[in-house]
Design an enzyme around this catalytic site. Structure first.
Site, mmCIF file in Angstrom:
data_model
loop_
_atom_site.group_PDB
_atom_site.id
_atom_site.type_symbol
_atom_site.label_atom_id
_atom_site.label_comp_id
_atom_site.label_asym_id
_atom_site.label_seq_id
_atom_site.Cartn_x
_atom_site.Cartn_y
_atom_site.Cartn_z
ATOM 1 N N ASP A 159 -68.571 -119.594 92.728
ATOM 2 C CA ASP A 159 -69.291 -118.385 92.214
ATOM 3 C C ASP A 159 -68.568 -117.181 92.309
ATOM 4 O OD1 ASP A 159 -69.038 -118.153 94.845
ATOM 5 O OD2 ASP A 159 -71.285 -117.872 95.217
ATOM 6 N N ASP B 134 -46.007 -86.402 80.130
ATOM 7 C CA ASP B 134 -47.064 -85.214 80.353
ATOM 8 C C ASP B 134 -46.593 -84.397 81.429
ATOM 9 O OD1 ASP B 134 -47.663 -86.635 82.522
ATOM 10 O OD2 ASP B 134 -49.188 -87.797 81.659
ATOM 11 N N LYS C 47 -49.347 -83.990 76.807
ATOM 12 C CA LYS C 47 -50.328 -85.012 76.378
ATOM 13 C C LYS C 47 -51.770 -84.469 76.191
ATOM 14 C CE LYS C 47 -51.536 -88.283 79.372
ATOM 15 N NZ LYS C 47 -51.183 -89.450 80.173
ATOM 16 N N ASP D 174 -42.849 -92.901 83.886
ATOM 17 C CA ASP D 174 -44.332 -92.265 84.172
ATOM 18 C C ASP D 174 -44.888 -92.978 85.583
ATOM 19 O OD1 ASP D 174 -46.659 -90.807 84.004
ATOM 20 O OD2 ASP D 174 -47.451 -91.919 82.143
HETATM 21 C C1 R5P Z 1 -52.170 -90.284 83.783
HETATM 22 O O1 R5P Z 1 -52.023 -89.164 83.794
HETATM 23 C C2 R5P Z 1 -50.902 -91.413 84.137
HETATM 24 O O2 R5P Z 1 -49.965 -90.565 84.655
HETATM 25 C C3 R5P Z 1 -50.511 -92.025 83.110
HETATM 26 O O3 R5P Z 1 -49.727 -91.315 82.250
HETATM 27 C C4 R5P Z 1 -51.670 -93.034 82.549
HETATM 28 O O4 R5P Z 1 -52.502 -93.564 83.531
HETATM 29 C C5 R5P Z 1 -51.078 -94.128 81.633
HETATM 30 O O5 R5P Z 1 -52.262 -94.548 80.895
HETATM 31 P P1 R5P Z 1 -52.102 -95.198 79.755
HETATM 32 O O6 R5P Z 1 -50.783 -96.444 79.667
HETATM 33 O O7 R5P Z 1 -53.249 -96.080 79.485
HETATM 34 O O8 R5P Z 1 -51.991 -94.308 78.635
#
Ligand code: R5P
Length: 283
Positions: free
Chosen positions: A33, A160, A183, A209
């Site tokens: 389950d 970003d 971004k 990132d």
């Molecule tokens: C957002 O501010 C994070 O730093 C990443 O840039 C984000 O989570 C990336 O997500 P995805 O791959 O879906 O664009």
């Protein structure tokens, strides 16, 4: 003793090896389950324990909570919880009325049965304020940079503004040029990278990132950089979630895709084990 969470087996082994800790194996079953069963296979009574377990995918979060209970129930003397990837950290406050503060909910679950807490590149440092126990964040950016240097990059970029501090520290450590893109997130799957003057013509670029989830951010950033004349674009992150067709999409535009083992996957070419081992043994 280091308790090997089933969500982070490779990382657990590496941390144990570096720090010289004994490991506690865990029996792990899923009932028909969907209910989960975890059992410690070694005695932890009177032991200072370290539990390592990522919280992605979501079942891993539940396994973490069950293991914390197992350690306390079986007489562990103290418990340090290492969550290499902290899911839900992006919802660190109420952005719109009616929302839950998901990151705080996770913090409350963890700290109910832990003495200290460790994580890596948490999306928002503000999440640590939800902890009443000692809580620590480590950055994997320099480790990622160490790998990125094998590509002989000319410039390091954050996709970003939110990630620019992370990238700035890694670039300064490596004595490299750095910048960030701008971004705009349209929805969960779609982002737009705004035109911005970055001189990448003929250059090898590394983008770093914290998370690659759907890959929307990295894809758009890489596409934009190639449009601007970048010779090569290498995409790296700490936490590689690579949801759905993310990797396929990224491979169409990036020259390589790499991440750490905070979430263990085929692209985990950098281990955060030395970082975590040092941090937990120093404290
Ligand atoms: C957002 O501010 C994070 O730093 C990443 O840039 C984000 O989570 C990336 O997500 P995805 O791959 O879906 O664009």
């Amino acid at each position: 003793m280091l308790v090997k969470g089933p969500g982070s087996p490779g990382l657990s082994d590496k941390i144990a090896k570096i720090s010289g800790m004994d490991t506690v194996e865990v029996e792990h079953k899923v009932f028909p389950d969907g209910e989960r069963y975890l059992r410690l296979l070694d005695d932890v009574e009177g032991e200072d324990c370290v539990l390592v377990q990522a919280t992605y995918p979501l079942n891993n979060l539940f396994d973490l909570i069950l293991l914390q209970d197992a350690i306390s129930e079986n007489g562990g003397r103290s418990l340090s919880v290492v969550v290499p990837y902290y899911s839900y950290s992006r919802q660190d406050k109420c952005f719109r009325p009616g929302e839950a503060i998901s990151a705080r909910v996770i913090a409350d679950l963890i700290q109910a049965r832990a003495d200290s807490f460790y994580t890596v590149d948490i999306h928002s440092l503000a999440v640590l304020d939800y902890f009443n126990i000692p809580s620590f964040n480590m950055s994997a950016m320099s480790l990622l940079m160490g790998h990125a240097e094998t590509y002989d990059p000319d410039i390091l970029l954050s996709p970003d503004e939110g990630g620019k501090e992370r990238v700035k520290i890694a670039a300064n450590d490596a004595g490299m040029e750095w910048d960030h893109l701008v971004k705009n997130r349209i929805d969960g799957n779609t982002v737009r990278i705004e035109p911005k003057e970055v001189d990448v013509d003929g250059k090898t670029v590394v983008i770093l990132d914290d998370i690659i989830s759907t890959g929307g951010t990295m894809f758009e950033a890489s596409r934009r950089l190639k449009e601007l004349g970048a010779r090569k674009v290498h995409a790296g992150c700490t936490h590689g979630l690579f949801v759905g067709d993310c990797l396929q999409k990224l491979k169409s535009v990036c020259d390589s895709i790499f991440c750490t083992d905070t979430v263990e996957c085929e692209n985990s070419v950098v281990s955060v084990a030395p970082l975590v081992a040092e941090e937990i043994t120093d404290r």
